[in-house]
Design an enzyme around this catalytic site. Structure first.
Site, PDB file in Angstrom:
ATOM      1  N   GLU C 311     -10.050   2.545   8.856  1.00  0.00           N
ATOM      2  CA  GLU C 311      -8.796   3.286   8.802  1.00  0.00           C
ATOM      3  C   GLU C 311      -8.678   4.255   9.978  1.00  0.00           C
ATOM      4  OE1 GLU C 311      -8.401   5.077   4.951  1.00  0.00           O
ATOM      5  OE2 GLU C 311      -6.218   4.936   4.997  1.00  0.00           O
ATOM      6  N   SER C 358      -1.829   2.258   5.999  1.00  0.00           N
ATOM      7  CA  SER C 358      -2.984   1.651   6.637  1.00  0.00           C
ATOM      8  C   SER C 358      -3.216   0.292   5.988  1.00  0.00           C
ATOM      9  CB  SER C 358      -4.210   2.541   6.431  1.00  0.00           C
ATOM     10  OG  SER C 358      -5.368   1.785   6.683  1.00  0.00           O
ATOM     11  N   LYS C 397      -7.044   0.869 -10.534  1.00  0.00           N
ATOM     12  CA  LYS C 397      -8.009  -0.010  -9.853  1.00  0.00           C
ATOM     13  C   LYS C 397      -8.073  -1.366 -10.530  1.00  0.00           C
ATOM     14  CE  LYS C 397      -9.548   2.468  -6.410  1.00  0.00           C
ATOM     15  NZ  LYS C 397      -9.346   2.004  -5.027  1.00  0.00           N
ATOM     16  N   GLU C 400      -5.334  -3.176  -8.903  1.00  0.00           N
ATOM     17  CA  GLU C 400      -5.697  -3.492  -7.518  1.00  0.00           C
ATOM     18  C   GLU C 400      -6.662  -4.672  -7.487  1.00  0.00           C
ATOM     19  OE1 GLU C 400      -6.913  -0.786  -3.768  1.00  0.00           O
ATOM     20  OE2 GLU C 400      -8.423  -0.861  -5.343  1.00  0.00           O
TER      21      GLU C 400
END
Lengths: 166, 397, 637
Positions: C311, C358, C397, C400
């Protein structure tokens, strides 16, 4: 224009009348509800975007008030008063029976031609002249079995005439 | 639609018909605002929505608030079962109500008025808009009212969409602001932070209609109508099992028996005073009077004739509250549901000692613990029926 | 404003309070506990004020009136009722501000009866048994029922469910049979998260908590942050339970089950075992994980450091493209992408800004990706037999991990993402008394504890770690030359939105690892790097508004966004209860852990440097790293 776009245009027109603030939410929902007999998911999304009010909030408001519906209803929404002064009148039950019989539907249902929906409502302020009901915004008082049938016929004729005029 | 089509019967001469609204506005226009407050205060006029708060005091509080702008709101969300006087007042005397709002505006320093009209009276909208337009043309509304350079006031009409609880003033404010009609916390009060957070006076239709009458005829005229403790007169809405249902004007202190005789209901078995949130009066108490402190009333009188099943009545009322509770607070939302079920069981199986203790305890909790007046009052009708008519339950000895 | 103190008497005790203090708060000052259900400390006016206090909008604390309905307590549960001398009825102390001297009683027969009735009313529509509830033992309703002696069912109990519990496909699982309509979830979602996924639907006996059109959570504009779960007083809101699946994998002899543990759960899991908030149990947890049967225990710090390199390099590359090459496809400011709640938030509400994100995957996904590639290759493990589990403070999460695109290696990066609460339950099922265990280090090769990775758990941590690395890479100097002990304090703290600046007075040569991205750093000489931070997505909205209006935040180069208040330590998967004090204690544990480590900068993590030497040979943001460690996002409606 697709249906969604038409709704957005309609909402924009209402925003021009009522403003783009949160206080305009009720008037806009009222107009949409009157025009379509209910407030559709797409309509709520359009209002949410136009007023920048979260969609869940719009939904919360639309489901709070008994005049609003988020499900499709008939062109004519019949609200029969169930509160005490009307419900205790001798003509009350025959009048309701006539409604059901004439329209072939029960409470909360909509006729298959999409013309009538029957709902119950709480006191509509016609206690001295009950039994009473509203058809959309028009009150009908001193209902009897016979008067219910003739009122329904008047609305049927009105709808037919409106259709012809188109 | 012509409102006259559902006008209804008026049983006696109404004071409202004796007053020209314009005269009331002219007097206010020529007077210092604090003097207007003083006149209304001196008359002893109390709110006609049911809570009975002194109108002059409310105005005085609002007048003393710093926030601006201020708002005058006319609560025309009449929804108490058995009440229909707003219907008549707005049909026959809309200018009187608008004048009352303008005078209130003058008194507290507000230039904006909103009339919140219940959806069920939507058919009155056109009639009211026309009346508003007449007022503007006559300059009893608008800028520099009747030539007074410091007196401007106008009114817009906003509609409800079917919610009894919006008759509760803080729920009404929520609705006006585009939200669910959930009752607010009572502190701050609307006079401090009401519509859009600004000082707001919310008055009932009848309250406002009396205002120009008091201005024109004087506070002592008004006070002389009632009793010393309860000055003034009131419009009563009579419905149910009687010969002449309709609207009647009575001074405070009139006995229920007098009213029943006038409306042709001498054989009444019970009378519900104050609508669903009121009390049910048995014949033994018909000599009670229409006075705050005795039979407080929102103006609703529902007569029950000999054939009526009083616990079916209680059930009807309780059902009403289950439906009309805003649903926020537990004692009201769930209390009313459990109460309704309990009444159903009682009607079927009669009353047990445990059952009675439980419903009385529940009623107590609903009364002391609910967030707003709706929940606090919602067990009253049932309790008074239980107290007076428990003999009607099955298995009763 | 009248600033004179008012004296109130509560249960005979005199307390002096600032006008406007509620009776509930005043009682607390006097050490008198009044029970509450709809009130939550995070949702009182003071907490809400602090939540949005921040730098770019200093002084703008007066909330829009539009929000006032949400701001004021609904006072709907009516549990906190008190008696006030001279006033009829009972009054909700949470909604009773003190403006005049008053005498209050917080306990009496009337109050106790009312409270017990209210609890029994709640139970009258409460379907489900305590033993079968995820909140057994942490349920506020259960506790109050015990306290008030609710032993009867005077108002009845439902004997069958009144609502269907919609579990399939949902990460946030709602069970309306246990909902008391306190609206904490609605207010949390609106006021802290700005998401407004929830509302009250219907009226009276038809009132429910619902999403728009009554959709299931998976179909709502929900970001899966789980903040509603942490505030729910009952078991009406929970996360999908993946523990059975993980147990199953552990017991499958054919599977190698590997777990990575994120920093935030370590500072919190002790709360489930009677420890004070802020008791770090990192290495005791490793022992427990091994005992439970995980084959390897890795430190998400490794992939956090890897994220910083990717990043950070991306930032340098973006800045170069935008400032030197004038390439207008390089969107600035760059937004962090490690908070999956934030990611779904921007996908729903600010899709226009997706190019600013990002492209680096989050540490959880990076670890998963290298597990099934680099690690599998290196150790001769068959990637199809690796079950990749993560311990996260987070419910998002789970979402994700399940994103379809997260399988560039040919295998799911992460198979199961467990919350702190789920793992705590697994430990309990295994009879493990966590605080009593010995310490065990993490397994190689992803086991070097680093401070830069640990601080990812707190708001500002990602930014601090990135700044430590970017500063040293660009200047060739130690960050300690500017900040004592490398503690970049300007980015720490709990203000909702923060900004900081760092001037690059000199530049060094480009390290080889970045030579494919920029020719030199001369263009950065004398530049001021401006960074911003936001936590709790309602603050993300404030940042986005500021950017849209061209305010100070639009001038930032890099902005860290964390969906949850406090960052990951306040995550929706963390132990219940939570409040500001608990979160502050967890943050303290995280920063003190950082201070104890030898390696505190991502680019000094030997495990990370090794993976670039051995595997991602072309360096950060190169072809291979892009394939495995980067991703893309999409607009959602």
């Amino acid at each position: 224009m697709d249906a969604q776009q038409t709704l957005r245009t309609e909402v924009e027109q209402l925003v021009r009348v009522h403003g783009r603030t949160r206080t305009a939410l009720m008037p806009i929902l009222q107009d949409l509800n009157r025009a379509h007999s209910y407030i559709s998911e797409d309509a709520m999304l359009a209002v949410s975007d136009a007023l920048n009010v979260p969609r869940a909030e719009v939904y919360g408001v639309a489901t709070f008030y008994s005049y609003f519906s988020v499900k499709p209803r008939g062109t004519y929404v019949i609200r029969i008063c169930r509160t005490i002064s009307c419900a205790k009148q001798g003509d009350y039950h025959p009048a309701i029976a006539a409604l059901f019989d004439e329209l072939g539907i029960g409470m909360g249902e909509t006729t298959s031609d999409g013309m009538f929906t029957i709902e119950q409502t709480n006191c509509i302020g016609m206690c001295d002249q009950g039994p009473a009901m509203m058809v959309n915004e028009i009150p009908h008082i001193k209902l009897t079995e016979a008067s219910v049938r003739s009122i329904l016929n008047e609305y049927r004729h009105a709808a037919l005439a409106a259709k012809k005029a188109q | 639609m012509d409102p006259k089509a559902v006008h209804g019967f008026v049983g006696n001469k109404l004071s409202f018909s004796e007053v020209t609204p314009r005269d009331g506005i002219r007097m206010a226009a020529e007077m210092a605002p604090e003097d207007v407050v003083a006149i209304i205060g001196a008359s002893g006029l109390r709110g006609r929505g049911g809570a009975g708060f002194p109108t002059g005091k409310k105005w005085e509080f609002a007048r003393g608030q710093e926030g601006s702008p201020k708002y005058i709101i006319c609560n025309a969300d009449e929804g108490e079962p058995g009440t229909f006087k707003d219907r008549l007042i707005l049909t026959d005397f809309p200018e009187l109500v608008f004048a009352g709002m303008a005078i209130a505006g003058r008194a507290v320093g507000a230039e904006f008025g909103i009339l919140y009209l219940r959806a069920e009276y939507g058919w009155l909208r056109e009639h009211l808009d026309a009346a508003l337009e007449r007022c503007r043309v006559a300059n009893t509304l608008g800028n520099n009212i009747l030539g007074a350079s410091d007196f401007s006031f106008d009114i817009s009409i906003r509609m409800g969409s079917g919610a009894y609880v919006c008759g509760e003033e803080t729920a009404l404010l929520e609705s006006l602001e585009g939200r669910r009609g959930d009752a607010r916390n009572r502190i701050p009060f609307p006079v401090q932070a009401g519509y859009l957070g600004k000082p707001t006076v919310v008055n009932n239709v009848e309250t406002l209609a009396w205002v120009p009458c008091i201005m024109v005829k004087g506070p002592s005229w008004f006070a002389a109508m009632g009793t010393r403790k309860a000055p003034g007169a009131w419009l009563f809405c009579v419905s149910g099992d009687c010969k002449r249902p309709g609207i009647y004007e009575y001074p405070f202190g009139t006995s229920l028996r007098q009213i029943l005789s006038d409306v042709g209901a001498e054989n009444a078995k019970a009378v519900q005073v104050g609508g669903a949130s009121g009390t049910c009066v048995p014949p033994a108490q018909f000599d009670r009077t229409m006075t705050p402190g005795d039979l407080a009333t929102g103006g609703s009188i529902i007569v029950f004739g000999p054939g009526q099943d009083m616990f079916a009545v209680a059930e009807n009322f309780q059902h009403f509250f289950c439906d009309e509770s805003c649903g926020q607070c537990i004692p009201c939302r769930l209390g009313n549901q459990r109460m309704l079920e309990a009444i159903g069981r009682m009607r079927k199986d009669g009353l047990t000692v445990d059952g009675e203790r439980n419903v009385r305890q529940l009623a107590q909790t609903m009364t002391v613990a609910s967030k707003c007046g709706l929940g606090q009052m919602s067990a009253r009708a049932f309790l008074s029926i239980l107290n007076n008519f428990s003999g009607e339950l099955p298995g009763h000895v | 404003m009248d600033s004179e103190l008012i004296t109130v008497t509560i249960d005979g005790k005199e307390v002096k309070v600032i006008p406007g203090t509620t009776v509930l708060e005043a009682a607390r000052t006097a050490g008198i506990h009044i029970p509450t259900l709809c009130h939550h400390d995070d949702l009182c006016s003071e907490a809400l004020y602090q939540q949005t206090a921040s730098t770019p909008h200093q002084g703008e604390h007066s909330h829009q009136h539009e929000e006032s309905a949400m701001l004021s307590t609904p006072s709907s549960c009516r549990i906190c009722l008190v008696e006030v001398e001279g006033l009829p009825k009972l009054h909700a102390s949470c909604a009773l501000p003190i403006h005049n001297a008053m005498t209050v009683r917080t306990t009496s027969t009337a109050i106790r009866h009312a409270r017990r009735d209210i609890l029994e009313l709640m139970m009258s529509e409460h379907y489900g048994d305590c033993f079968a509830c995820a909140r057994n033992g942490t349920c506020e309703l259960q506790k109050l029922c015990a306290d008030y002696g609710v032993t009867s069912e005077r108002f009845g109990r439902p004997h069958e469910p009144l609502f269907e519990k919609a579990e399939i496909g949902n990460i946030i699982v709602r069970d309306q049979n246990k909902c008391i309509l306190c609206r904490r979830c609605v207010r949390m979602c609106a006021l802290y998260q700005g998401v407004y996924a929830l509302t009250t639907e219907g009226r009276g006996d038809h009132s429910r908590i619902a999403t728009f059109m009554g959709k299931e959570m998976k179909d709502a504009t929900c970001i899966n942050c789980g903040q509603c779960i942490n505030r729910c007083p009952t078991g009406a809101l929970t996360e999908r339970d993946d523990t059975d699946a993980v147990w199953h994998a552990i017991e499958d002899p054919d599977k190698m089950v590997v777990i990575q543990t994120a920093p935030a759960p370590r500072a919190a899991i002790g709360e489930m075992f009677g420890c004070e908030p802020g008791t770090p149990l990192t290495f005791q947890m490793n022992t427990a994980l091994k005992r439970v049967g995980f084959d390897k225990v890795f430190d998400t710090n490794f992939s956090a450091d890897l994220t910083i390199l990717e990043e950070g390099s991306e930032l340098i590359s973006r800045l170069y493209k935008a400032l030197v090459l004038k390439d207008n496809t390089a969107a600035l400011p760059q937004f962090t992408s490690c908070s999956p709640g934030w990611i779904k938030f921007i996908e729903h509400f600010y899709p226009k800004y997706l190019p600013n994100l990002s492209s680096a995957k989050s540490p959880q996904q990076m670890m998963g990706a290298v597990l099934k590639t680099y690690f599998a290759e290196k150790n001769g493990w068959d990637p199809s037999k690796i079950v990749s589990v993560s311990l996260m403070p987070c419910t998002a999460k789970k979402f994700e991990a399940a994103r379809p695109e997260m399988d560039a290696s040919g295998y799911r990066d992460v198979d199961y993402a467990l919350t702190t609460r789920e793992l705590g339950r697994m430990f309990k099922q295994a009879g493990i008394e966590l605080p009593k265990l010995d310490k065990t280090p993490f397994d190689d090769p992803f086991g070097t504890p680093t401070g830069s990775g640990v601080i990812f758990g707190a708001t500002g941590g990602v930014m601090e770690a990135a700044l430590r690395t970017v500063f040293e890479i660009v200047t060739g100097e130690k960050v300690e030359s500017v900040f004592d002990h490398a503690d970049i304090k300007p980015v720490r703290g709990f203000d909702g939105v923060r900004m900081a600046e760092l001037t690059i007075s000199k530049v060094g040569p480009v390290p080889e690892i970045l030579s494919h991205l920029v020719p030199d750093f001369e263009w950065l000489k004398g530049a001021t790097l401006r960074v911003g931070l936001a936590h709790g997505t309602v603050n993300a909205i404030r940042v986005m508004k500021d950017i849209e209006e061209g305010g100070p935040l639009s001038q930032c180069h890099f902005i860290e966004f964390m969906a949850c208040p406090g960052g990951c330590l306040g995550g929706g998967g963390q132990p219940i209860p939570t409040d500001r004090e608990i979160r502050a204690a967890r943050a303290k544990a995280i920063y003190s852990e950082d201070a104890t480590y030898v390696v505190r900068k991502s680019h000094e993590n030997e495990d990370v440097l090794r993976i670039y030497r051995e595997f991602f040979k072309e360096g950060p943001c190169s072809h291979k790293s892009h394939e495995l460690l980067h991703t893309h996002y999409k607009e959602r409606v």
